[in-house]
Design a protein around this motif. Structure first.
Motif, mmCIF file in Angstrom:
data_model
loop_
_atom_site.group_PDB
_atom_site.id
_atom_site.type_symbol
_atom_site.label_atom_id
_atom_site.label_comp_id
_atom_site.label_asym_id
_atom_site.label_seq_id
_atom_site.Cartn_x
_atom_site.Cartn_y
_atom_site.Cartn_z
ATOM 1 N N SER A 229 7.129 10.973 0.185
ATOM 2 C CA SER A 229 6.654 12.517 -0.310
ATOM 3 C C SER A 229 7.854 12.920 -0.980
ATOM 4 N N ASP A 230 8.984 12.581 -0.772
ATOM 5 C CA ASP A 230 10.189 12.903 -1.701
ATOM 6 C C ASP A 230 9.994 12.488 -3.276
ATOM 7 N N LEU B 78 0.646 -1.003 0.029
ATOM 8 C CA LEU B 78 -0.126 -0.076 0.005
ATOM 9 C C LEU B 78 0.769 1.097 -0.029
ATOM 10 N N ARG B 79 0.396 2.203 -0.637
ATOM 11 C CA ARG B 79 1.163 3.547 -0.916
ATOM 12 C C ARG B 79 1.317 4.249 0.689
ATOM 13 N N ASN C 24 -7.451 1.019 -7.883
ATOM 14 C CA ASN C 24 -8.047 2.310 -6.765
ATOM 15 C C ASN C 24 -6.835 3.334 -6.545
ATOM 16 N N GLY C 25 -5.729 3.008 -6.854
ATOM 17 C CA GLY C 25 -4.534 4.080 -6.725
ATOM 18 C C GLY C 25 -3.909 3.948 -5.440
ATOM 19 N N ALA C 26 -4.539 2.855 -4.650
ATOM 20 C CA ALA C 26 -4.055 2.823 -3.021
ATOM 21 C C ALA C 26 -2.696 2.051 -2.955
ATOM 22 N N GLY C 27 -1.932 1.566 -4.191
ATOM 23 C CA GLY C 27 -0.888 0.842 -3.956
ATOM 24 C C GLY C 27 -0.716 -0.013 -4.980
ATOM 25 N N SER D 48 6.309 -7.934 6.504
ATOM 26 C CA SER D 48 5.306 -7.467 7.232
ATOM 27 C C SER D 48 4.390 -6.045 6.529
ATOM 28 N N LEU D 49 5.145 -5.631 5.390
ATOM 29 C CA LEU D 49 4.537 -4.668 4.838
ATOM 30 C C LEU D 49 3.535 -4.923 3.630
#
Lengths: 275, 656, 278, 337
Positions: free
Chosen positions: D43-44, D6-7, D163-166, D185-186
């Motif tokens: 965010s970079d 996920l993003r 959906n752009g979430a990830g 875990s991610l």
């Protein structure tokens, strides 16, 4: 008849009469908003010329292509005032013969195209017009912003930009004034300018170029548009041009009989060490 | 690789007291390419030079750096030493650790590290030096002397006296210059004409001197030893080969009221005239602008009066071209336009005159036959005010310099006036009295002490007329009081200025000039009679204000330079000249415009069939002075200067 | 690492012709020397350098039969060669290589050999010449045709004398018309002409031809006239190189990387390359 | 079921990689230019780019690379070979064309002589490719037989979720598998649909092009002169190309010390092939442009079995005179046969 059609048929006529061997203009580009240089050698090819507000490139750069004009024949070229200004400089630096260039002049005012009268370089007197001509507002604004910086800030600004430079020399190659057969960066005895595009080498190159264009730049912005890494090169050249006008009251390209401002010895030079 | 010898000179204590020469020697010994490094008290001495020579031979040195004084001092010395040891003299560099280091520093550590940097940068340069050979230039052993005043005449006589041909060009109808206008000359008070005329005659009669009067140098091309000059002979309308100078034509000429230039307007002349009685050549000219025949097509009285048909109204001006090896410029001076001093009333009051007017009034051959008379009414003035520095040393009027001769001639004027007018009264406003010269101070003292000249230190603010007198208002700064003198005549010691066309003329022949238009010498102290353009020399007041002795001395000096040049058929020149890389030259001609010596020409490059491929710049090594201006300009680095190649300079800079 | 050179000590420097010098170099490190001994074959080239100036490419002029040293001969022209021209015995320079392919001299065995060289192109030829002369018994007739613009431009003058004296070598020397001196005894004329006059037999003969492009062009014609086939003519190409190991993209002629697949080619192989790119 | 990232887990992901010893690089915008740069947090990153202006190549074959340091002494010159940093790197958000570019250049840098400078970096880098969701007018991967979802050169493939979430995550190499093991875990199991892959039209017929180029008689065709008339001979297309690899070696320094460097060079430059004698095999712009096209679509394939072009389109996108490979190849495939 719009100017595009007028110039198409004029180009076709120049070619079919044999007055010129080549017409350099613009054609459709790879996308709807792009125009690309187009070389017409036949009246039929001339029908492909496009002339609209997207035709912003300075085509005079092709006039100094090695060997193009060595046969003494004429070439016609679509030029805006900045291109005409370049032609003046090139003539004054003996790179062009005035009678070999037929100018299809035009000006862009917002989205409007107007034809400029005259076909020979001597028909265009640009003098005052050039002097009063200022760069586009956003450029001017940026120039003023940089002007207001203190030296350290200004250095950081240029360092950030120059460190991006990849030394592709697109700025040089699109510039009509960069006609040297061997550029200073290609001199290796001594190697004045590092070939490496690290920050220092990039500074060396860009500063040398700025100096070489001082008092010679026609402010067409080609370098700026060509730079693939978006260095605002025209700001450098704008500043150098301004410096030359202020110091020597000399505006490059006003006419074609100017002598090089930084290379004309005057017998009454205030420095007496030379003569 | 390179084998460089480095020789560190102590210059007695001059260098050694401020630079730790031991450290310098150590540093240079460790420098790559240094084969030997020595120090010595005076390397310029014989044993010093021997050390250098021995080292060259023993170590097979490829280059030598002498860390000592300025190359101006001893470059020649060590070049000679190198040559004697078999090393090309241009494989030598002088590292100036005296003028540029020990003399200007007061901290030993800093001076030492600077000396190291200076020396090693020269080592890096000399590693890249190339062997150079002097350039040989043929010499045309004929001189052109421009200007027929006393300086030009003297230079011409000296050169001709040594057996070389001279062409002496004078633009006035007669040679003689300003000296012929003078009455007596300081500090001996002998008659100017009396000492000048024999010289004039000698010049015109000299078999090696061709005197061209009423002629001007139009154009000079070429370079040292090889100049070509075009000389325009103006139409005189009198056949010089026929005229005997009898003067009948002048007698008969009906136009008699022309103010004479020679007499500063105090006398008159005719339309056909000689400027003065002793003119050389004694052949009149017709002033076309004033001649009735030329104006109206009728008259020709002079033609009719001439017994030998020497008058030729059809005569045309002609241009003659000569080859010369050297040129002496002796174009002289003019006096400043005194109208800039409106407050002194010059031009407004007839009796405010210049020093040159006064000379004519005092001259026995002048319009008043030597009587001092007021121009306004011919009366003899009782009180004369002389104003010194009426133009000189006054930046607000454009002349910052001292005209050098005014103090002397003003004293002379006061003296002459007293001699001719016993009981007269001369008042001299002065700033300082500058009387440095043999017999000069004694002369001014004599004016004051024996001839009663009244010197008032101060400036004159205004001259105005009141009741037939000229009221001179000024300040006596010694007394701190305002003074007013009622004078009958006011004489302004106006400034000596360059000829009005001095700058144009300099451009025509390619020599430099200062802000006023006085011509620049190559070096004020060491090369005072040479210009920066090799083969062109200066003498007289065209260089700076001068009196007669100085002008004559300088003329002889210039002649000596010319004769030195003429002593050989070939001239050896420094090989430090520029050369163009033809493959990369873009032919923009920037260098052509940049060259102060007009040494760069356009050259055609053709293929085997003679078709023009391109044009490139080409340096004439005879003209090039090696200044390097073209090199700095050339964007594509297509010009390089032998002895100072970009490679050498770059290495020098990188070693710092 | 890939671009790291061997340090080499200059043993001697010999002036060959105006602006042309030969350096004899020996290895500073024994392991470098071992590497060279194992890998060097005649025809290979190297990059000779000086730190601070860069590297310049030219052939190894010494033969594979003499691997104790490297000789190289070069004309002084650019930044690197100008500096190399100024070295003295004892100085250290660098060598990177040997790179490239080689002359297949074992295939030359039992054959007649014809060597043709022009001017400064004798060095690569000389490497093969000595490789063969040092094993003279393996080859039949040896003919050397060498020409230069002027007498002064001839290189290896001592060796030319030596070859001239040998009775198992036929040496044909020539200089261009106008390049001869008053006491010049040999031919005057261009290499192709002199070659045709010398008329070596193409029978069982391998030709090795090195020289400037214009000479190669006309000499190939002459060789054809004499009956040589392009497969039996070998030459070397000297393109501009920087890496020497097929990466930098500079020496490409068509698809061929001269530095890896060359510099030695048969005339037939060269003719197969796009001629306009040569 | 596949795994997704996920993003909003990206910051954690970066932290985890950093903890595992990786520096993380991703598309960034700096000083009015987009390129790959080191990032510390999500965010970079600049995710809205079709393609950064600069290629990932810059980080494997930098525009200037120090090779050897040297010191000039009185008696000798000391030199020291410089090696590229051994740092482990993750390149996140690489487009398939850029990743392909690296794979295309591998054989060149590896044949016979292994270019340590390239491979040391390659071996220490993990390429995380994100499948394209957008293409612009200049994209041409399909024309060179690649695609917006090609995994060539990639270690991990990310497919954006609709959906752009990830992103859907898939390791495609051992290095990729190892990288994902640092962030177990991610990643979560999920079956969210992925965003559609853009349709990139084929702009020319590659087979026809290659056939035409292979024909010897076309080498001297007038075509090359005509097509390259407006080329100004700058090197921007070569320097922005993910596969161009020409370089120069230069010594740079002062009297006492310096560095021998490997610097980008370009076959577009007029002096590139100039011999010392002054002879220049490719002395006109048309011959140089021909070399570029031939090298990419004929020579390189002959040597290494692939064309030296990954279809990113930068050559056209950033050309000052609107030229580029696409136009030339289009023109070739449209030539009358």
């Amino acid at each position: 008849m719009g100017i595009q059609e007028q110039y198409r048929s004029e180009a076709a006529a120049l070619l079919s009469s044999g007055e010129v061997k080549l017409v350099i203009g613009f054609g459709e580009g790879s996308t709807a908003d792009r125009r690309r240089p187009l070389f017409a050698r036949t009246p039929e090819e001339a029908q492909k010329f496009v002339l609209d507000a997207a035709c912003i490139a300075n085509l005079s750069t092709y006039l100094v292509t090695e060997g193009l004009l060595s046969d003494g024949k004429k070439v016609a070229v679509f030029l805006k005032p900045d291109g005409i200004r370049s032609v003046n400089i090139l003539i004054s630096e003996a790179q062009l013969k005035p009678d070999q260039v037929v100018i299809l002049g035009y000006a862009i005012d917002k989205a409007e195209i107007t034809a400029l009268e005259g076909r020979n370089i001597s028909d265009f007197s640009l003098g005052e017009e050039i002097r009063s001509h200022t760069p586009p507002p956003h450029i001017l604004q940026e120039a003023e912003r940089i002007e207001e910086m203190n030296p350290a800030e200004r250095f950081e600004f240029w360092k950030a930009h120059f460190s991006k430079c990849i030394k592709c020399y697109a700025c040089r190659q699109v510039c009509p004034m960069c006609y040297c057969r061997r550029c200073i960066v290609d001199v290796n005895q001594p190697q004045w300018v590092s070939t490496s595009s690290h920050t220092l080498g990039n500074f060396e190159w860009n500063i040398v170029r700025a100096f070489h264009l001082a008092g010679r730049c026609a402010a067409c912005g080609a370098c700026d548009r060509a730079c693939p890494v978006n260095i605002p090169l025209r700001l450098v050249n704008y500043r150098m041009g301004k410096e030359v006008i202020d110091a020597f009251d000399y505006c490059a390209g006003e006419n074609s009989s100017q002598k090089p401002v930084l290379a004309s010895f005057k017998q009454d030079d205030p420095e007496t060490f030379i003569l | 690789m390179a084998k460089i010898g480095v020789f560190v000179c102590h210059c007695g204590e001059n260098i050694a007291s401020m630079v730790d020469t031991g450290t310098l020697v150590k540093a240079m010994s460790d420098h790559p390419g240094v084969a030997i490094c020595n120090e010595y008290k005076y390397f310029c001495s014989d044993p010093g030079q021997e050390t250098v020579k021995r080292a060259i031979r023993e170590h097979n040195l490829t280059g030598v750096v002498v860390a000592a004084c300025s190359p101006r001092m001893h470059e020649t010395t060590f070049r000679k030493a190198c040559a004697e040891a078999g090393l090309n003299p241009y494989m030598l560099e002088l590292a100036n650790i005296r003028e540029q280091c020990s003399w200007v520093h007061s901290e030993k550590n800093q001076a030492t590290s600077k000396a190291i940097e200076i020396t090693r940068s020269l080592v890096e340069k000399v590693k890249r030096n190339n062997e150079l050979k002097p350039i040989s230039v043929p010499v045309t052993r004929r001189a052109l002397v421009i200007g027929g005043g006393i300086a030009g005449i003297q230079a011409a006589l000296d050169i001709a006296g040594a057996g070389r041909e001279v062409v002496l060009v004078e633009r006035e109808p007669s040679i003689g210059g300003h000296m012929s206008q003078l009455s007596e000359t300081f500090p001996t008070l002998d008659c100017s004409q009396c000492i000048l005329t024999p010289r004039m005659v000698e010049a015109i009669q000299h078999p090696k001197i061709t005197v061209m009067t009423y002629s001007e140098v139009e154009e000079v091309e070429g370079y040292i030893g090889n100049f070509t000059a075009k000389i325009r002979k103006k139409a005189r309308y009198v056949d010089m080969s026929k005229c005997t100078g009898c003067g009948d034509c002048i007698q008969k000429c009906p136009v008699k009221k022309i103010p004479s230039e020679f007499e500063c307007g105090l006398g008159k002349r005719t339309a056909i005239y000689t400027p003065f009685a002793q003119a050389v050549p004694n052949v009149p000219v017709i002033d076309k602008s004033r001649c009735t025949y030329f104006k109206n097509g009728k008259c020709k009285i002079c033609e009719k009066s001439c017994q030998i048909d020497a008058i030729d109204f059809e005569q045309q001006e002609s241009v003659e071209t000569f080859e010369f090896g050297a040129i002496v410029v002796a174009t002289g001076f003019q006096i400043q336009d005194t109208s800039v001093y409106g407050e002194y009333g010059y031009g407004k009051y007839k009796d405010v005159i210049t020093g040159l007017h006064f000379e004519r009034l005092a001259s026995a051959s002048g319009p008043t036959a030597g009587k001092i008379q007021r121009p306004s009414d011919g009366k003899e003035p009782e009180t004369v005010v002389f104003i010194q520095c009426a133009g000189s040393r006054d930046p607000s009027k454009g002349v910052k310099y001292c005209s050098k001769i005014c103090c002397m001639y003003t004293a002379k004027h006061a003296m002459l006036y007293t001699h001719k007018h016993h009981g007269s009264n001369s008042k001299i406003f002065y700033m300082d009295i500058r009387a440095a010269g043999k017999g000069y101070d004694e002369f001014t003292r004599r004016a004051i002490e024996e001839d009663g000249a009244d010197y008032l230190r101060g400036r004159v603010s205004k001259v105005f007329e009141e009741n037939g007198k000229l009221i001179v208002r000024g300040v006596d700064t010694l007394l701190g009081k305002p003074v007013e003198v009622a004078a009958d005549m006011v004489v302004l010691a106006t400034a000596m200025t360059p000829q009005p066309d001095a700058k144009q003329f300099a451009k025509r022949i390619g020599i430099g000039y200062d802000e006023y238009g006085f011509y620049n010498e190559a070096h004020l102290k060491l090369r005072p009679v040479e210009t920066a353009k090799a083969g062109i020399y200066l003498c007289g007041a065209c260089q700076s204000p001068k009196d007669i002795p100085d002008s004559v001395a300088q003329a002889s000096a210039a002649a000596a330079k010319v004769l030195g040049l003429f002593s050989r058929e070939q001239l050896e020149r420094e090989p430090v000249v520029a050369a163009v890389g033809e493959t990369t030259c873009a032919g923009c001609w920037g260098c052509v415009y940049a060259c102060p010596y007009n040494a760069i020409e356009k050259k055609d490059i053709t293929d085997r069939n003679g078709n023009l491929i391109k044009q490139v710049a080409s340096v004439n090594p005879g003209l090039c002075q090696g200044c390097g201006t073209c090199v700095t300009f050339c964007r594509s680095n297509s010009i390089d200067l032998a002895g100072f190649t970009e490679k050498q300079i770059f290495a020098e800079v990188m070693a710092l | 690492m890939i671009y790291s050179p061997f340090p080499m000590r200059v043993v001697s420097k010999r002036a060959e012709a105006p602006g042309v010098n030969t350096l004899k170099l020996e290895f500073v490190k024994e392991e470098d020397h071992e590497f060279f001994k194992q890998n060097y074959k005649t025809g290979m080239f190297g990059l000779y350098g000086i730190f601070g100036e860069g590297e310049s490419t030219f052939c190894v002029a010494s033969p594979e039969t003499r691997k104790d040293y490297i000789e190289c001969t070069f004309r002084q022209s650019g930044r690197v060669t100008s500096t190399l021209a100024n070295v003295d015995a004892g100085d250290i320079v660098t060598f990177r290589g040997p790179y490239g392919n080689r002359f297949p001299i074992e295939q030359f065995e039992g054959k007649n050999l014809l060597f043709i060289a022009g001017g400064i192109a004798l060095p690569p030829t000389r490497s093969v010449i000595w490789s063969c002369l040092d094993q003279r018994e393996k080859y039949k007739d040896v003919t050397i045709v060498y020409g230069a613009r002027t007498v002064a431009d001839l290189v290896y003058k001592d060796e030319l004398d030596e070859w001239k004296k040998r009775d198992d070598v036929r040496l044909v020397l020539t200089v261009d018309p106008g390049g001869e001196t008053p006491d010049w005894q040999d031919h005057v004329g261009f290499v192709p002409t002199v070659l045709e006059q010398a008329a070596p037999s193409p029978e069982n003969t391998i030709a090795v031809l090195c020289g400037p492009p214009i000479m190669i062009k006309f000499t190939l014609v002459a060789l054809q006239k004499l009956g040589f086939t392009a497969e039996n003519v070998y030459t070397t190409l000297e393109n501009r190189m920087k890496c020497g190991v097929g990466k930098c993209g500079r020496c490409n002629v068509g698809s061929v990387y001269i530095c890896k697949e060359g510099p030695v080619f048969t005339a037939a192989e060269v003719q197969a390359m796009p001629q306009a790119d040569l | 079921m596949t795994r997704i990232l996920l993003r909003n887990k990206l910051d954690d992901c970066i932290a985890a990689w950093q903890k595992a010893g990786f520096s993380v690089f991703a598309p960034v915008r700096q000083h009015e230019m987009s390129s790959f740069g080191e990032v510390q947090k999500a965010s970079d990153m600049a995710f809205d780019l079709v393609l950064p202006e600069r290629t990932i190549k810059d980080h494997f074959f930098p525009q200037t690379e120090p090779l050897i340091k040297y010191k000039i002494g009185k008696q000798q010159i000391d030199s020291e070979t410089m090696t590229p940093p051994d740092r482990k790197r993750v390149f996140f958000g690489v487009r398939p064309c850029d990743a392909s570019g690296l794979a295309i250049d591998d054989p060149l840098f590896g044949w016979d002589y292994k270019d340590d400078y390239w491979f040391r970096r390659r071996d220490n880098s993990v390429i995380v490719t994100i499948v394209c969701t957008e293409a612009d007018d200049f994209c041409m991967c399909t024309s060179v037989k690649l695609s917006p979802e090609s995994d060539k050169g990639a270690d991990v493939m990310l497919r954006p979720l609709a959906n752009g979430a990830g992103w859907q995550v898939e390791a495609v190499s051992e290095r990729g598998t190892a990288l994902l093991e640092t962030i177990p875990s991610l990643l979560q199991e999920n079956s969210e649909p992925t965003a559609p892959v853009p349709q990139v039209a084929e702009k020319f017929d590659l087979e026809k092009v290659m056939e035409w180029l292979a024909s010897k008689e076309n080498f001297e065709s007038q075509f090359w002169k005509d097509i390259s008339l407006r080329c100004v001979g700058c090197g921007s297309c070569t320097f922005l190309c993910p596969t161009c690899h020409c370089f120069d070696i230069q010594d740079e320094g002062d009297t006492y010390a310096g560095i021998r460097r490997k610097n980008w060079d370009s076959c577009s430059f007029s002096l590139f092939t100039m011999h010392t004698s002054g002879h220049n095999p490719r002395n006109t712009q048309s011959t140089r442009w021909r070399q570029r096209i031939m090298h990419k679509f004929n020579y390189y394939r002959g040597k290494f079995g692939v064309n030296s072009c990954s279809g990113c389109g930068r050559c056209t996108r950033q050309c000052p005179v609107d030229m580029g490979i696409t136009e030339t190849l289009q023109a070739i495939s449209n030539l009358p046969r």
